[in-house]
Design a protein around this motif. Structure first.
Motif, PDB file in Angstrom:
ATOM      1  N   GLU A   1      -0.010  -3.676   1.112  1.00 63.91           N
ATOM      2  CA  GLU A   1      -0.542  -2.150   1.270  1.00 63.91           C
ATOM      3  C   GLU A   1       0.334  -1.287   0.466  1.00 63.91           C
ATOM      4  O   GLU A   1      -0.137  -0.311  -0.288  1.00 63.91           O
ATOM      5  N   LYS A   2       1.648  -1.380   0.379  1.00 66.53           N
ATOM      6  CA  LYS A   2       2.553  -0.444  -0.468  1.00 66.53           C
ATOM      7  C   LYS A   2       2.664  -1.084  -1.943  1.00 66.53           C
ATOM      8  O   LYS A   2       2.661  -0.493  -2.642  1.00 66.53           O
TER       9      LYS A   2
ATOM     10  N   GLN B   1       0.162  -2.642  -3.423  1.00 65.91           N
ATOM     11  CA  GLN B   1      -1.083  -2.038  -4.217  1.00 65.91           C
ATOM     12  C   GLN B   1      -1.103  -0.728  -4.975  1.00 65.91           C
ATOM     13  O   GLN B   1      -1.770  -0.596  -5.845  1.00 65.91           O
TER      14      GLN B   1
ATOM     15  N   ALA C   1      -4.728  -4.884  -1.765  1.00 71.14           N
ATOM     16  CA  ALA C   1      -3.968  -5.382  -0.945  1.00 71.14           C
ATOM     17  C   ALA C   1      -4.551  -6.914  -0.833  1.00 71.14           C
ATOM     18  O   ALA C   1      -3.676  -7.844  -0.323  1.00 71.14           O
TER      19      ALA C   1
END
Length: 574
Positions: free
Chosen positions: A143-144, A146, A153
């Motif tokens: 999630e980070k 991406q 993600a």
């Protein structure tokens, strides 16, 4: 089968995030990590070095090994040169590991080296290399990542599963080393192969492979005196020429001899090179067989012969063979081989004994050694056969059976002693280089210092019709590929009022270049791609290398061909 367009220069972040998935799902190959990598090695927090048994009062081990099998990383190498002695002494200061019983032991003594754990050594905290790697990896949840890579993600998770489902090869192209964070892109992908254990068997490995070095050549040949003097990267030349200093000492350079290259066309930051390097030279001599951009700036031009007009002996490590390139015809007109030119220059400058052998005699000295002779390889045999292989097994498998040419014999994803490719007196962050990291490149990222003025990343591709700048003036090829072009996404063109086929000016603070715009929806928005190595005179104005930064990663010391921000506008023909 699956194409994932990634934001330029974020390759390391993608690989770190894929490793996050592997660790988070407990899918890493723990037996491989334990038995074939540095994962269980304890690392000292005070020095960043492996905790060694000598730190614990245990004397290093001395063993006898075959000549040529001693790693450059070994503590000591006592013995004659390769091919001159059968054995040499290798001194091994074993790394310390935590065994399953909780005791600290040398690597050979441990029954079950642990991947996780800490140890207090005289007040110095030590952790396993694997724990240190995981700590970094866990900063890159999909999630980070991406947001960094512009890759969804769920796609990062899919890629991680594909990399786990072997055999898998991580094929790295040359692009990543064209950014100042490119060393870490390679480091991250190689480390991923360590986590999966997919290396050393058919279909598994990395594109940064084990070139099977030929240990038997004699690299110290009489007359090759350049080894006495420092090898200076061309990237350091502008600063040396501006200051007359190198590594803090007076080092005035007043002449330059250029052969087998075309730096005015191929070197980054053309205007800096012309103004600061050539502009501060008293004598600029170029040897070439074609009229290149560099030749135009020469005080003296020496006519070099074409490779069809001279012989050459080439060791090719990627295919483990010696190739003899036979001379097809004698040099035409006044041209001479590079070897003959240098030999005449040495004699003319009063050093006739400097290069006093023939080409064949020098080539024979390089190849005719006991080590190669034992393989049936001699200079005469190479000339007769045209090529000869020093590694007979086919197909050749890099790192076969998980055998690595490190001091430990293991895959060391933790770099204990980071160093630089070329020492030009630069400083670098040693702590950062131990493990793969992600950080922004110098220029080519959103929010960089020049982002307010330039918002397009300039990339290049290797064209079909040239090899670097060779064959630039071939008339037949120019019929197929007549002029410089720049590929861009129609979305970027529309907001700038550019039509397909317009002549456009690509520019930044370093220079400019005019080329014909070619729309291509395969080009990522925010990027432009040009075929590299057009000569200056083939542009309507400027040239591509004017735009390229001369900033470089202090460790990789490589031209940052892709680490550039530019803007583009319709050319007004001024």
């Amino acid at each position: 089968d699956l194409w994932i367009p990634i934001k330029p220069a974020t390759d390391a972040a993608l690989a770190l995030s894929m490793m996050y998935v592997m660790v988070n799902e407990d899918a890493v190959n723990k037996p491989f990590l334990r038995d074939h990598t540095c994962a269980p090695f304890l690392v000292r927090s005070d020095t960043g070095k492996f905790l060694r048994m000598s730190d614990l009062g245990v004397e290093p081990e001395v063993i006898e090994v075959e000549a040529g099998q001693v790693s450059a990383a070994s503590s000591e190498n006592k013995g004659a040169q390769v091919g001159k002695a059968k054995t040499v002494q290798k001194i091994i200061d074993h790394p310390a590991v935590l065994d399953a019983d909780g005791a600290v032991k040398s690597l050979p003594e441990a029954v079950d080296p642990q991947l996780n754990g800490t140890y207090d050594f005289n007040g110095v905290s030590c952790r396993t290399a694997y724990d240190l790697l995981v700590e970094d990896i866990m900063e890159y949840a999909p999630e980070k990542a991406q947001d960094i890579c512009d890759v969804p993600a769920e796609t990062i998770v899919e890629l991680a599963h594909l990399a786990l489902d072997g055999p898998c090869t991580h094929r790295l192209g040359w692009g990543s080393n064209s950014y100042t964070n490119g060393v870490h892109a390679a480091h991250a992908n190689i480390t991923m192969a360590a986590l999966t254990g997919q290396i050393g068997y058919p279909g598994a490995g990395t594109g940064v492979g084990d070139f099977k070095a030929c240990w038997g050549i004699n690299a110290v040949v009489k007359g090759m005196t350049a080894a006495k003097y420092p090898m200076i990267s061309a990237l350091a030349l502008p600063e040396i020429m501006r200051t007359d200093k190198w590594k803090g000492e007076d080092y005035p350079i007043r002449s330059l001899y250029v052969y087998a290259g075309n730096p005015v066309s191929n070197q980054v930051n053309t205007n800096e090179y012309i103004n600061d390097v050539i502009g501060n030279m008293d004598l600029y001599v170029v040897a070439d067989y074609t009229f290149t951009d560099t030749v135009k700036y020469a005080d003296i031009v020496l006519p070099a012969s074409h490779w069809f007009e001279q012989q050459e002996l080439v060791p090719i490590s990627a295919t483990q063979c010696f190739l003899h390139s036979e001379k097809a015809i004698d040099p035409l007109y006044e041209s001479k081989s590079d070897f003959e030119i240098l030999k005449l220059l040495a004699a003319g400058m009063g050093y006739p004994d400097l290069i006093d052998l023939t080409e064949d005699e020098y080539m024979s000295q390089v190849v005719d050694t006991p080590a190669l002779g034992a393989l049936g390889i001699t200079y005469d045999a190479i000339k007769e056969n045209e090529d000869m292989y020093w590694y007979a097994e086919k197909p050749w498998i890099p790192w076969k059976n998980a055998e690595f040419r490190t001091e430990s014999g293991r895959m060391e994803f933790y770099v204990e002693n980071p160093t630089v490719q070329f020492d030009v007196g630069q400083e670098f962050d040693e702590d950062r280089e131990h493990l793969p990291r992600y950080f922004n490149p110098t220029e080519a990222y959103e929010g960089s210092p020049t982002w307010d003025k330039y918002k397009l990343i300039l990339l290049s591709e290797r064209p079909r019709f040239r090899v670097h700048s060779m064959w630039s003036d071939n008339a037949y090829l120019r019929e197929l590929d007549p002029e410089p072009t720049i590929k861009m996404n129609p979305a970027d063109a529309e907001v700038r009022g550019i039509a397909d086929g317009d002549y456009v000016e690509v520019y930044n603070d370093r220079g400019h270049c005019v080329a014909r715009a070619v729309f291509n929806e395969g080009i990522r928005p925010g990027c432009m791609v040009y075929p590299k190595s057009w000569q200056q005179h083939q542009h309507k104005a400027g040239c591509w290398s004017e735009l390229l930064t001369s900033e470089y990663d202090p460790v990789g010391v490589n031209e940052s061909y892709f680490d550039n921000l530019v803007e583009v506008r319709v050319w007004n023909e001024e």
